[in-house]
Write a protein that holds these residues in place. Structure first.
Motif, PDB file in Angstrom:
ATOM      1  N   VAL A  81       0.848  -1.196   0.000  1.00 18.44           N
ATOM      2  CA  VAL A  81       0.000   0.000   0.000  1.00 18.44           C
ATOM      3  C   VAL A  81       0.890   1.256   0.000  1.00 18.44           C
ATOM      4  CG1 VAL A  81      -0.424   0.274   2.487  1.00 18.44           C
ATOM      5  CG2 VAL A  81      -2.187   0.926   0.875  1.00 18.44           C
ATOM      6  N   PHE A 140     -12.318   4.370   0.978  1.00 18.63           N
ATOM      7  CA  PHE A 140     -11.317   3.420   1.473  1.00 18.63           C
ATOM      8  C   PHE A 140      -9.935   4.084   1.390  1.00 18.63           C
ATOM      9  CE2 PHE A 140     -10.124  -1.421   0.829  1.00 18.63           C
ATOM     10  CZ  PHE A 140      -9.113  -1.312   1.761  1.00 18.63           C
ATOM     11  N   MET A 141      -9.622   4.653   0.219  1.00 19.72           N
ATOM     12  CA  MET A 141      -8.317   5.318   0.046  1.00 19.72           C
ATOM     13  C   MET A 141      -8.163   6.485   1.020  1.00 19.72           C
ATOM     14  SD  MET A 141      -7.953   5.472  -4.105  1.00 19.72           S
ATOM     15  CE  MET A 141      -8.566   4.100  -5.098  1.00 19.72           C
ATOM     16  N   ASN A 154      -9.630   7.045   3.789  1.00 18.26           N
ATOM     17  CA  ASN A 154      -9.527   6.614   5.181  1.00 18.26           C
ATOM     18  C   ASN A 154      -8.118   6.129   5.516  1.00 18.26           C
ATOM     19  OD1 ASN A 154     -12.054   7.239   6.136  1.00 18.26           O
ATOM     20  ND2 ASN A 154     -12.961   5.310   5.416  1.00 18.26           N
ATOM     21  N   ILE A 155      -7.486   5.461   4.563  1.00 16.19           N
ATOM     22  CA  ILE A 155      -6.092   5.043   4.793  1.00 16.19           C
ATOM     23  C   ILE A 155      -5.227   6.289   4.992  1.00 16.19           C
ATOM     24  CG2 ILE A 155      -4.056   4.036   3.688  1.00 16.19           C
ATOM     25  CD1 ILE A 155      -5.859   1.896   2.490  1.00 16.19           C
ATOM     26  N   LYS A 156      -5.424   7.286   4.127  1.00 20.35           N
ATOM     27  CA  LYS A 156      -4.665   8.538   4.261  1.00 20.35           C
ATOM     28  C   LYS A 156      -4.943   9.191   5.619  1.00 20.35           C
ATOM     29  CE  LYS A 156      -2.423  12.359   2.883  1.00 20.35           C
ATOM     30  NZ  LYS A 156      -0.936  12.376   2.895  1.00 20.35           N
ATOM     31  N   ILE A 196      -3.406  13.057  -5.471  1.00 21.42           N
ATOM     32  CA  ILE A 196      -4.316  11.905  -5.677  1.00 21.42           C
ATOM     33  C   ILE A 196      -5.784  12.298  -5.442  1.00 21.42           C
ATOM     34  CG2 ILE A 196      -4.876   9.495  -5.142  1.00 21.42           C
ATOM     35  CD1 ILE A 196      -2.052   9.095  -4.116  1.00 21.42           C
ATOM     36  N   PHE A 197      -6.096  12.874  -4.251  1.00 17.70           N
ATOM     37  CA  PHE A 197      -7.466  13.322  -3.970  1.00 17.70           C
ATOM     38  C   PHE A 197      -7.393  14.430  -2.945  1.00 17.70           C
ATOM     39  CE2 PHE A 197      -6.665   9.139  -1.915  1.00 17.70           C
ATOM     40  CZ  PHE A 197      -6.273   9.629  -0.684  1.00 17.70           C
ATOM     41  N   ALA A 246     -14.865   2.939  -2.749  1.00 17.13           N
ATOM     42  CA  ALA A 246     -13.436   2.680  -2.967  1.00 17.13           C
ATOM     43  C   ALA A 246     -12.616   3.937  -2.676  1.00 17.13           C
ATOM     44  CB  ALA A 246     -13.200   2.188  -4.395  1.00 17.13           C
ATOM     45  N   LEU A 293      -9.992  10.487 -11.169  1.00 13.25           N
ATOM     46  CA  LEU A 293      -9.985   9.326 -10.276  1.00 13.25           C
ATOM     47  C   LEU A 293     -11.396   8.941  -9.850  1.00 13.25           C
ATOM     48  CD1 LEU A 293      -7.824   7.484  -8.794  1.00 13.25           C
ATOM     49  CD2 LEU A 293      -8.319   8.842  -6.767  1.00 13.25           C
ATOM     50  N   THR A 309      -7.783   2.035 -17.306  1.00 16.79           N
ATOM     51  CA  THR A 309      -7.466   2.902 -16.180  1.00 16.79           C
ATOM     52  C   THR A 309      -6.978   4.258 -16.691  1.00 16.79           C
ATOM     53  OG1 THR A 309      -6.013   3.217 -14.248  1.00 16.79           O
ATOM     54  CG2 THR A 309      -5.167   1.827 -16.004  1.00 16.79           C
ATOM     55  N   SER A 313       2.069   5.017  -3.531  1.00 22.39           N
ATOM     56  CA  SER A 313       1.246   5.965  -2.770  1.00 22.39           C
ATOM     57  C   SER A 313       1.631   7.411  -3.081  1.00 22.39           C
ATOM     58  CB  SER A 313       1.324   5.666  -1.277  1.00 22.39           C
ATOM     59  OG  SER A 313       2.626   5.870  -0.780  1.00 22.39           O
ATOM     60  N   GLN A 355     -13.247   6.698 -12.168  1.00 24.98           N
ATOM     61  CA  GLN A 355     -12.831   5.297 -12.271  1.00 24.98           C
ATOM     62  C   GLN A 355     -13.311   4.465 -11.087  1.00 24.98           C
ATOM     63  OE1 GLN A 355      -8.741   4.777 -13.459  1.00 24.98           O
ATOM     64  NE2 GLN A 355      -8.668   2.675 -12.718  1.00 24.98           N
ATOM     65  N   PHE A 356     -13.389   5.077  -9.906  1.00 28.95           N
ATOM     66  CA  PHE A 356     -13.721   4.312  -8.700  1.00 28.95           C
ATOM     67  C   PHE A 356     -15.069   4.727  -8.121  1.00 28.95           C
ATOM     68  CE2 PHE A 356      -9.113   3.935  -8.897  1.00 28.95           C
ATOM     69  CZ  PHE A 356      -8.927   2.602  -8.605  1.00 28.95           C
ATOM     70  N   SER A 357     -15.677   3.804  -7.418  1.00 24.53           N
ATOM     71  CA  SER A 357     -16.925   4.091  -6.708  1.00 24.53           C
ATOM     72  C   SER A 357     -16.629   4.940  -5.472  1.00 24.53           C
ATOM     73  CB  SER A 357     -17.577   2.778  -6.266  1.00 24.53           C
ATOM     74  OG  SER A 357     -16.752   2.136  -5.312  1.00 24.53           O
TER      75      SER A 357
END
Lengths: 482, 482
Positions: free
Chosen positions: B194, B437-438, B440-442, B456-457, B434, B426, B411, B198, B429-431
């Motif tokens: 992960v 999820f990204m 939350n990791i950040k 990224i976001f 998802a 981005l 992609t 990143s 491409q993703f729901s």
């Protein structure tokens, strides 16, 4: 479990797909890991991702644990249901949905049996390399959840190297797709690879997209015997140093050779100190050359006997010696504890010797075999779980084995996962900050800790001082044992 | 930035390692991505992981952004410093710390140049496959942060397939180690994968352990010309269908061929509709057979010319046509926008045709080249950022290109990352689940959002309705543009 919840589960999946009889609960109370077992409250068989989503949402509302399960071949207690759990049985999801010969991919349901997938793709000249020991019964879903390895790991890698995409139900019930058929994809964080090997704690896979490769044109299988494990170890090092990457490079120690011979009557020399099983594959010319080089290396390192299979059935025979190792060892005593301490390849001779010393120190029998090429050993204690005094010595021996593996830069688990059985060792291998990183991922994805809770680690503050023993972990759930 | 913070940074790394002159700030205000630039407040050059840890802790206390940077070859604005940022310059960490010939690994510092590592390991007959286009200047640290690809991706995979372990400073300053020399390791969650890719938002790598493989014994390089991209596309499909996995399988379209010929005078037929560059490697016998098969396939599909390199220098010449593509296109107009829309391999002909239609529709020039074998295209718009009206058409064209790639299961980025340039795509491409999820990791790893924040976001609620355009993203920071 409140009967109201059972009724709600029945409403979601249909009454015939919720099993609550004591016989069924006993059947799903254990996996392939000795000494661990606990009764689930129910076994639930879902048919669609949407049903799984609803079950997980209910678990969040009603606060019960969901334990996803394939064929139950876990060797770390990964699918043993802790108290207040239901087992979510995925092994009826058996469809191979697509074999895409242009993009070299297979889309499968999680309950597909690993060996069945091998057979199906090989019909098209394609190859799915991961081949865990349990491949004739293990499911692809379980393989992905555990990032399963196998005999072909050295050359071909493990399950995660072949997972391109996942449809997954997250612990809070959202259904997401990650990855796809693209060989290259760097859009956003790599969610796929954190889900692979998450041991059923971060998501339930409902579709799995796998990478296939062309099947190697040819292979040769060889077996060599040595007086000592040290000679076999030198042979492994020399093979790698000559830049040959065998598809398979496995060893058996003397204890294991004896047990296999006793079990399978293959005509193995029972006094040999070690056996190496070697398979090279690829273009016929390359295979021929590599086989010749390997023979020379074996002889140089004092091989007492060397055989090369002349036919497919001979090759299969040679491989039987290795594939039968676990079953053969398991016949000797009532309880077989198979571990997977793994070290960098160059430390294999040292680690193998240390394991033997530890076995002698604690006066227990440990047979040793495994993947010499990738440092993944399978020290296997032959014992009897009813003999509490001996079991204590076995536990102490494995504690020392794992400590030594960590000291050599190794890992407590190369293939089997942490599950329940190795929770207490995980904290030895990783720093507090790394463990917190893992726990934080679990906390944000599964805020109520409902998905396979209690596996890998506990979401409590790390206890200071002595770690609980496996026995103590088990005793905690004493009232619930079968 | 408060002078008090500058003083504290100087105290950590030494006064000579904090650069604040306007010349230095301008030099580090941009990367290889056109149209993005913004001044950092300072450039800080750390010498030890502990210094990095202290800098990150200071950033958390004083609330400034840290942008880690290697050679600055990002093509997605990944190292463009947003307002309130310092650049953390890692390109002086240039030591190859170990090449372990027994375990086939290399331990390197993050500032090692990719091509330098290639040369060093090849001295021992070993091979580090990832070869991104910028390999002569890119750093391994940047390659890992972006999960860089390259020409050898089809057969050998990308950077993540070769990262075994990382020493990493987390956003809150903890220094952790993940992974190691073990070929198999399933202890705990896969934190390593992960962190890879990143984009400098989850950690700063201070040591990188890489997997090496034996160098292929031989190779053959071929080039084929076709009247149309469709003929070239059929050739690619037939090569894969015959179960040949070339190390390299690249294409150039007519626009790119013309530009390369104009630039490098290689004697390319400037009227060819497409060029395929193919390289097979491995055992000499296999290479010989595969080269013969490929020649037949090319001819069957109407190749107008076919050359096979007879020497290393001829092979190098053939490869120049492909390696020079970006530089050659960049000469035509002041601004070159190189993208990396990627689709499953089987959709390449359809995607290439669609890109041409879109270019015609918006009356812009798009040269197309890239990795035909793995579906990774490099549509390259030749434009002028001062021409606002044309730039608007370029943006619209890429929007349609990305939409179509996503529609085909592709992609938005195969190699370059999301960075600043593709944030707005981005979410297509993703729901939502998802993306959450990204995010939350950040959030759990970087609670104050100090590490390469804004890439990224954005950590804001997803905006409903229309996404902002790249132009609008830029305008937000207008006052700060150089």
């Amino acid at each position: 479990m409140d009967v109201k919840i059972i009724r709600q589960l029945e409403e979601i999946v249909g009454r015939e797909n919720v099993l609550t009889s004591i016989e069924n609960r006993i059947a799903y109370s254990y996996d392939a890991t000795p000494t661990f077992a606990s009764l689930p409250d129910a076994i639930v068989i879902p048919q669609t991702p949407e049903q799984i989503s609803r079950i997980l949402k209910l678990a969040n509302e009603e606060n019960f644990i969901v334990v996803p399960r394939g064929s139950g071949t876990s060797l770390s207690g990964g699918v043993v249901p802790l108290p207040n759990s239901i087992v979510l049985l995925m092994n009826r999801w058996r469809k191979i949905l697509e074999i895409d010969r242009e993009n070299l991919t297979a889309l499968v349901e999680p309950g597909v049996i690993t060996a069945h997938l091998h057979q199906e793709v090989e019909k098209y000249g394609l190859f799915y390399p991961p081949d865990p020991g349990s491949m004739t019964i293990s499911t692809i879903g379980g393989n992905v959840a555990e990032n399963a390895g196998g005999l072909r790991g050295l050359k071909y890698g493990v399950t995660k190297n072949y997972v391109l995409g996942l449809e997954v139900v997250l612990p809070t019930g959202e259904i997401i797709n990650v990855g796809g058929k693209n060989v290259k994809d760097v859009a956003g964080y790599n969610l796929k690879d954190v889900l692979i090997g998450s041991e059923g704690t971060l998501g339930i896979f409902t579709k799995i997209l796998l990478k296939l490769i062309p099947k190697p044109q040819s292979y040769k299988t060889m077996i060599a015997f040595f007086n000592s494990l040290s000679d076999a170890g030198k042979t492994v090092a020399d093979i790698i140093a000559s830049h040959i990457m065998p598809a398979t490079l496995e060893f058996l120690d003397n204890t294991t050779i004896k047990c296999v011979e006793d079990y399978a009557h293959l005509g193995l020399p029972v006094n040999a100190g070690a056996l190496l099983l070697i398979e090279v594959d690829g273009h016929p010319a390359q295979v021929e050359e590599e086989a010749e080089k390997i023979e020379k290396i074996c002889i140089k390192n004092g091989a007492t006997d060397y055989k090369i299979a002349k036919s497919e059935s001979e090759a299969l025979n040679l491989k039987t010696a290795r594939r039968a190792a676990f079953a053969a060892l398991a016949r000797v005593k009532p309880t077989t504890i198979l571990e997977d301490a793994t070290v960098p390849r160059s430390f294999i001779p040292e680690m193998v010797e240390k394991i033997q010393q530890i076995a002698n120190k604690y006066q227990i029998i440990i047979g040793n075999f495994g993947h010499a090429g990738d440092g993944n050993l399978h020290p296997t204690a032959l014992t009897d779980e009813r003999d509490k005094e001996e079991m204590k010595r076995v536990e102490q021996a494995f504690e020392e084995i794992f400590d030594y593996a960590i000291k050599l830069g190794g890992t407590i688990t190369g293939e089997h996962g942490v599950g329940l059985a190795k929770k207490r060792f995980l904290e030895k291998q990783f720093s507090n900050a790394a463990i917190d990183f893992m726990k934080n991922i679990k906390r944000v994805l599964d805020p109520n800790n409902i998905l396979n809770a209690g596996k890998i680690f506990d979401l409590k503050p790390r206890c200071e001082g002595r770690l609980p023993t496996a026995r103590e972990e088990i005793e905690k759930y004493k009232g619930l044992w079968v």
